[in-house]
Design a protein around this motif. Sequence first.
Motif, PDB file in Angstrom:
ATOM      1  N   ARG A 202      13.530   9.878   9.568  1.00 53.01           N
ATOM      2  CA  ARG A 202      13.582   9.343   7.824  1.00 53.01           C
ATOM      3  C   ARG A 202      13.581   7.843   8.047  1.00 53.01           C
ATOM      4  O   ARG A 202      12.846   7.551   6.955  1.00 53.01           O
ATOM      5  N   GLU A 203      14.413   7.251   8.779  1.00 55.50           N
ATOM      6  CA  GLU A 203      14.238   5.901   8.673  1.00 55.50           C
ATOM      7  C   GLU A 203      12.736   5.115   8.906  1.00 55.50           C
ATOM      8  O   GLU A 203      12.187   4.158   8.415  1.00 55.50           O
ATOM      9  N   SER A 204      12.260   5.815   9.792  1.00 53.42           N
ATOM     10  CA  SER A 204      10.761   5.318  10.292  1.00 53.42           C
ATOM     11  C   SER A 204       9.887   5.441   9.210  1.00 53.42           C
ATOM     12  O   SER A 204       8.948   4.783   8.791  1.00 53.42           O
ATOM     13  N   LEU A 205      10.028   6.702   8.313  1.00 54.78           N
ATOM     14  CA  LEU A 205       9.185   6.716   7.328  1.00 54.78           C
ATOM     15  C   LEU A 205       9.425   5.419   6.136  1.00 54.78           C
ATOM     16  O   LEU A 205       8.392   5.043   5.853  1.00 54.78           O
ATOM     17  N   VAL A 206      10.600   5.603   5.980  1.00 54.98           N
ATOM     18  CA  VAL A 206      10.990   4.303   5.085  1.00 54.98           C
ATOM     19  C   VAL A 206      10.305   3.044   5.518  1.00 54.98           C
ATOM     20  O   VAL A 206       9.851   2.306   4.481  1.00 54.98           O
ATOM     21  N   SER A 207      10.651   2.583   6.715  1.00 61.01           N
ATOM     22  CA  SER A 207      10.239   1.371   7.302  1.00 61.01           C
ATOM     23  C   SER A 207       8.600   1.137   7.279  1.00 61.01           C
ATOM     24  O   SER A 207       7.944   0.254   6.938  1.00 61.01           O
ATOM     25  N   ALA A 208       7.944   2.398   7.456  1.00 58.63           N
ATOM     26  CA  ALA A 208       6.461   2.446   7.300  1.00 58.63           C
ATOM     27  C   ALA A 208       6.005   2.111   5.885  1.00 58.63           C
ATOM     28  O   ALA A 208       5.175   1.465   5.610  1.00 58.63           O
ATOM     29  N   TRP A 209       6.818   2.468   4.794  1.00 58.73           N
ATOM     30  CA  TRP A 209       6.412   2.377   3.639  1.00 58.73           C
ATOM     31  C   TRP A 209       6.596   1.015   3.283  1.00 58.73           C
ATOM     32  O   TRP A 209       5.771   0.178   2.699  1.00 58.73           O
ATOM     33  N   LYS A 210       7.836   0.399   3.625  1.00 58.82           N
ATOM     34  CA  LYS A 210       8.066  -1.015   3.284  1.00 58.82           C
ATOM     35  C   LYS A 210       7.271  -1.793   4.021  1.00 58.82           C
ATOM     36  O   LYS A 210       6.755  -3.119   3.530  1.00 58.82           O
ATOM     37  N   ASN A 211       6.889  -1.747   5.232  1.00 60.94           N
ATOM     38  CA  ASN A 211       6.298  -2.635   6.144  1.00 60.94           C
ATOM     39  C   ASN A 211       4.621  -2.315   6.421  1.00 60.94           C
ATOM     40  O   ASN A 211       3.866  -3.299   6.489  1.00 60.94           O
ATOM     41  N   ASP A 303      10.761   1.257  -5.620  1.00 65.34           N
ATOM     42  CA  ASP A 303      10.021   0.104  -5.572  1.00 65.34           C
ATOM     43  C   ASP A 303       8.811   0.038  -6.386  1.00 65.34           C
ATOM     44  O   ASP A 303       8.500  -1.211  -6.924  1.00 65.34           O
ATOM     45  N   LEU A 304       8.604   1.206  -7.134  1.00 67.91           N
ATOM     46  CA  LEU A 304       7.300   1.221  -8.156  1.00 67.91           C
ATOM     47  C   LEU A 304       7.874   1.231  -9.419  1.00 67.91           C
ATOM     48  O   LEU A 304       7.060   1.401 -10.292  1.00 67.91           O
ATOM     49  N   ASN A 305       9.207   1.095  -9.544  1.00 69.81           N
ATOM     50  CA  ASN A 305       9.871   1.292 -10.888  1.00 69.81           C
ATOM     51  C   ASN A 305       9.664   2.295 -11.684  1.00 69.81           C
ATOM     52  O   ASN A 305       9.141   2.455 -12.721  1.00 69.81           O
ATOM     53  N   LYS A 306       9.638   3.546 -10.917  1.00 67.44           N
ATOM     54  CA  LYS A 306       9.624   4.836 -11.779  1.00 67.44           C
ATOM     55  C   LYS A 306      10.551   5.350 -11.800  1.00 67.44           C
ATOM     56  O   LYS A 306      11.687   5.265 -10.925  1.00 67.44           O
ATOM     57  N   SER A 307      10.776   6.173 -12.935  1.00 67.20           N
ATOM     58  CA  SER A 307      11.807   6.974 -13.389  1.00 67.20           C
ATOM     59  C   SER A 307      12.322   8.088 -12.477  1.00 67.20           C
ATOM     60  O   SER A 307      13.309   8.646 -12.469  1.00 67.20           O
ATOM     61  N   ALA A 308      10.947   8.770 -12.134  1.00 66.72           N
ATOM     62  CA  ALA A 308      11.113   9.791 -11.002  1.00 66.72           C
ATOM     63  C   ALA A 308       9.748   9.782 -10.182  1.00 66.72           C
ATOM     64  O   ALA A 308       8.785   9.124 -10.301  1.00 66.72           O
ATOM     65  N   ILE A 309       9.877  10.891  -9.058  1.00 64.72           N
ATOM     66  CA  ILE A 309       8.668  10.656  -8.014  1.00 64.72           C
ATOM     67  C   ILE A 309       7.749  11.531  -8.897  1.00 64.72           C
ATOM     68  O   ILE A 309       7.978  12.716  -9.638  1.00 64.72           O
ATOM     69  N   VAL A 314       3.473   9.910  -5.039  1.00 62.12           N
ATOM     70  CA  VAL A 314       2.946  10.542  -3.737  1.00 62.12           C
ATOM     71  C   VAL A 314       1.739   9.998  -3.491  1.00 62.12           C
ATOM     72  O   VAL A 314       1.523   9.875  -1.832  1.00 62.12           O
ATOM     73  N   GLU A 315       0.850   9.502  -4.071  1.00 62.64           N
ATOM     74  CA  GLU A 315      -0.441   8.998  -3.658  1.00 62.64           C
ATOM     75  C   GLU A 315      -0.399   7.704  -3.024  1.00 62.64           C
ATOM     76  O   GLU A 315      -0.950   7.586  -1.907  1.00 62.64           O
ATOM     77  N   LYS A 316       0.170   7.080  -3.456  1.00 59.02           N
ATOM     78  CA  LYS A 316       0.779   5.577  -2.867  1.00 59.02           C
ATOM     79  C   LYS A 316       1.376   5.935  -1.610  1.00 59.02           C
ATOM     80  O   LYS A 316       1.205   4.891  -0.703  1.00 59.02           O
ATOM     81  N   VAL A 317       2.383   6.741  -1.315  1.00 53.96           N
ATOM     82  CA  VAL A 317       3.079   6.710   0.086  1.00 53.96           C
ATOM     83  C   VAL A 317       2.030   7.267   0.903  1.00 53.96           C
ATOM     84  O   VAL A 317       2.140   6.643   1.996  1.00 53.96           O
TER      85      VAL A 317
END
Length: 407
Positions: A202-211, A303-309, A314-317
């Motif tokens: 889970r942390e690796s996926l978040v890190s991939a999004w961040k970095n 990070d995208l300032n969205k109120s919901a997913i 999804v596309e940006k991830v």
Amino acid sequence: MFLGTCQLTCHFSYFPSPLQLTTYSSVYTYNNTYKVKLRSTAGITRRKMAGKVEAAGEDGLKLRSRFIHLLTTRRSPQVPLTVEPGKPVAEPMYQETPKPIFSEAMESCPKANIPNFNKLLKEENLYLTTEEGEQGRLPVLILSIKESTPQRRPAIVFLHSTNKCKEWLRPLLEAYASRGYIAVAIDSRFHGERASSLTTYRESLVSAWKNGDTMPFIFDTVWDLIKLADYLSQRDDIDPSRIGITGESLGGMHSWFAAAADTRYAVVVPIIGVQGFRWAIDNDKWLPRVNSIKAVFEEAQIDLNKSAIDKEVVEKVWDRIAPGLASEFDAPYTVPLIAPRPLLLLNGEEDPRCPLAGLDIPKQKVAEAYENAGCKDKFKVIAEQGVGHQMTASMVKEASDWFDEYL
């Protein structure tokens, strides 16, 4: 297990464009254990490999080239592909609670009745170095039956689902080993021996999004599988023309993309893994897949300032952690690259993560590729009625029969 001096030559036939590869052929010791450097062949050309993948056509070769290039863009510094011995894992890491303890489907895999099976079973635990860094150390488990007369046998690579590990696949490995296969399993990125906690993946996926510096969802493990093919194709006990690949869920996606990238995987059976990512976004069918790795989408939402997913999140991830997954490398384009090699797709008819409607276009394009190659009987899709996102005993049996027929 390689415990002495040896030299292996790795032919990198998966590269679809000319490039020069460094040659390695020495053996050295490290911490009193032997490491074997695998030697690669220089000067592989696109034309040299074209005969093996003629069904892909010029556009297919270019697509494969772009995909391989993508895999190379987020690699840590390259090092020689080495092999070192390992030990059986006493306490396998499962990133889920409660810890899974039994799979009826895998236990159902056809097994030969061999007297003294446990005494004849040969187990190898080893590590391949696929790139620099902690995640570049690939744990491998291999089971086979000891034979008095050495011979080259078919091999099959088995890939686990999300949050599991190679040890989970042992019932399958033993069943196939009993029938004469070299059965191989690995830990995918940030799983099994490559994980340190219940949240590592889970942390690796978040890190991939961040970095944006890694691709832990599918693509980084595909790189490992290309390197694994280098190793397996040079073993004295494996027929390099008879290497199969299969996997469940995340492992099914790994097997699909690995076979699309590397023609050395000769028979392919993704189980509940093939889906249309673009189709899911366009038809608002992305939620079940998103929920399987929700943490990264929740982080992106913030990070995208969205109120919901939503579909934009999804596309940006996908574009960030697996570039091209919902565009040029999606199922309609990459699955046809497997032709003309035997391909069996196994899905549940009611699978929310791999909706059958999202497979209509990929299935049509794949069928056309096999028909154009003159081998339409080598492509088959089975959707089991009343089944969701689950690998069943009948799927295991169908996969087993497919490998027995073509390997």
